[in-house]
Write a protein that holds these residues in place. Structure first.
Motif, PDB file in Angstrom:
ATOM      1  N   ASP A 199     -45.849 -31.637 -22.545  1.00 17.08           N
ATOM      2  CA  ASP A 199     -46.653 -30.554 -23.129  1.00 17.08           C
ATOM      3  C   ASP A 199     -46.452 -30.440 -24.635  1.00 17.08           C
ATOM      4  O   ASP A 199     -46.928 -29.474 -25.244  1.00 17.08           O
ATOM      5  N   TRP A 236     -45.393 -26.293 -26.938  1.00 15.79           N
ATOM      6  CA  TRP A 236     -45.602 -25.698 -25.618  1.00 15.79           C
ATOM      7  C   TRP A 236     -44.516 -26.090 -24.620  1.00 15.79           C
ATOM      8  O   TRP A 236     -44.208 -25.331 -23.700  1.00 15.79           O
ATOM      9  N   PHE A 246     -49.105 -26.888 -14.618  1.00 22.63           N
ATOM     10  CA  PHE A 246     -48.452 -26.240 -15.743  1.00 22.63           C
ATOM     11  C   PHE A 246     -47.568 -25.141 -15.173  1.00 22.63           C
ATOM     12  O   PHE A 246     -48.053 -24.112 -14.698  1.00 22.63           O
TER      13      PHE A 246
END
Length: 478
Positions: A127, A131, A475
């Protein structure tokens, strides 16, 4: 091989009578088939949790997760960490077992820690740095959002419990409210020494969490033998749990708790030069662990398992003395652990915990755990459970220690961790997110892979595939 207080080699199990299945690379009947059956059971559990959970979530939304049994959202992607993660996985699968067998012990500990860090960082960087690492502990529910409220630490601790329940003025964000203040204070102290912000916090959690694999190996070696510990090395380095170790504070908690048990094992087996200091250190870290997370008081169960395996209570007075230091300090500062925990129970049922159905999560939590430890660990657990009856019988006081083989002793250690997970599960205070919350317990299940026969590269590949799929398709938020 163990060493005594002077560093000389010793082998407590040299004359232990072995039976079929006692050696990690041996078994009875159809061992590979038995392992595959155990892994298949884990796969069925995960599939059932996904199918049933999706139906419940679509029906009434009561699970409060978008991709059951994991907390996360469907988000297929690749990123800068993808090539690195693939490379690390291939290297560990190809060279991990061989290096685990050949490297000198201290070099092996450092190498395993480094490999675990490489694996965790590469997964997080799928990511990107922002992030994947820097932002994870700065979102609205996380610890770094309240650093400024600790300008007067004493006053904040005295009033900490007043801001746990929703509805009170200035109530804490979810993760701050859900943990004793030791967790948040860690990041306050980092900030005060010039290591503030999400990047430093993320690196801290990954590095300390990564060290847990070395602590687990130290413990397994002290309680079983070096050969058994070495067989677990590549599985600890390549654990799917790394998805949640980077970056969550629970990875940091796992590291502190793991070193507490490692020091206890060294003190109990007297395989360290200063066992009294190790016992005090074990108690100090356990006391701090209890002020990082309320639920980690259950680490006392694996701790009890260590003492039972060592057949001694000799370190206990010093462990208890060390474990009082942190509670006394926090109490004198004005924080009441028990009062805060009672407020947390109220807060828990005010939020998602009061909505999520216990009847689903009581078993779906175990499916989330399966994804975090991998199917190889489930296969190893199958072997540990098979050994459990005889392992427990070998612990009776009438039986001499030499009759307990490394595999039997490893089974007891793993079962102690399972008992802690069962207690957390039955409590009802762990409904969902256990793939992260139970990291300190789950790391102690992974050594069960040492019981698997053969070279086991296929099992290692399976572990890597689980982690890569989860981190590229979902995620998770950590």
């Amino acid at each position: 091989m163990k060493t005594d207080e002077r560093g000389q080699p010793t082998d407590d199990h040299a004359h232990a009578p072995e039976q079929p299945g006692d050696r990690p690379d041996e078994g009875t009947g159809h061992p590979h088939r038995r392992d595959l059956v155990a892994a298949a059971f884990g796969l069925v559990l995960v599939t059932a949790a996904a199918v049933v959970g999706t139906a419940i979530q679509r029906s009434d939304g009561s699970l409060r997760v978008n991709w059951p049994p994991l907390l996360g959202t469907w988000d297929p992607r690749v990123g800068p960490g993808t090539p690195a993660a693939l490379a690390v996985a291939v290297l560990i699968i190809a060279y991990g077992p061989g290096l685990a067998a050949r490297l000198p012990w201290r070099a092996l500990l450092l190498t395993t820690w480094a490999a675990a860090l490489a694996w965790t960082f590469s997964l997080a960087l799928i990511d990107g740095w922002h992030w994947g690492v820097a932002r994870r502990l700065t979102t609205k529910n996380e610890y770094l959002t309240v650093i400024d409220r600790f300008s007067d630490i004493g006053a904040t601790l005295r009033g900490f419990s007043d801001h746990i329940v929703i509805g009170e003025p200035g109530n804490w964000p979810a993760h701050v409210a859900g943990h004793p203040p030791g967790a948040t204070l860690t990041f306050v102290w980092l900030d005060r020494i010039g290591l503030g912000g999400g990047s430093w916090a993320g690196v801290w959690c990954i590095v300390i969490g990564g060290s847990a694999v070395a602590a687990v190996l130290v413990t397994v070696r002290a309680l079983t033998d070096e050969r058994t510990a070495r067989r677990a090395v590549p599985f600890l380095a390549l654990a799917p749990a790394a998805v949640w170790m980077g970056t969550s504070a629970d990875g940091y908690f796992a590291g502190v708790a793991a070193w507490s048990l490692a020091l206890l094992a060294l003190a109990a087996t007297r395989t360290v030069r200063l066992p009294a200091a190790a016992a005090l250190g074990a108690g100090l870290l356990y006391g701090f662990t209890c002020y990082l997370s309320y639920g980690l008081t259950l680490m006392a169960l694996p701790g009890l398992g260590v003492l039972v395996l060592a057949r001694t209570a000799r370190p206990l007075p010093l462990v208890l003395l060390g474990s009082l230091a942190v509670p006394v300090a926090f109490t004198l500062a004005g924080f009441n652990w028990w009062e805060a925990y009672q407020e947390l129970v109220v807060r828990y049922y005010q939020g998602a915990g009061g909505i999520r159905p216990y009847a689903y999560w009581i078993w779906a939590n175990l499916a989330a755990t399966t994804l975090a430890v991998g199917l190889a660990t489930i296969a190893g657990l199958g072997r540990a459970l098979t050994l459990a009856p005889r392992a427990v019988r070998q612990l009776r006081p009438a039986r001499p220690p030499a009759t307990s083989t490394p595999a039997l002793r490893l089974a007891v250690l793993v079962l102690a961790a399972l008992l802690a997970i069962a207690a957390a599960d039955l409590s009802g205070m762990s409904k969902a997110e256990t793939e992260r919350i139970w990291l300190p317990f789950m790391l102690w299940l992974i050594p069960a892979t040492a019981l698997l026969p053969g070279r086991r590269r296929g099992w290692l590949a399976g572990q890597a595939i689980v982690a890569l799929l989860v981190n590229h398709l979902v995620f998770t938020g950590w």
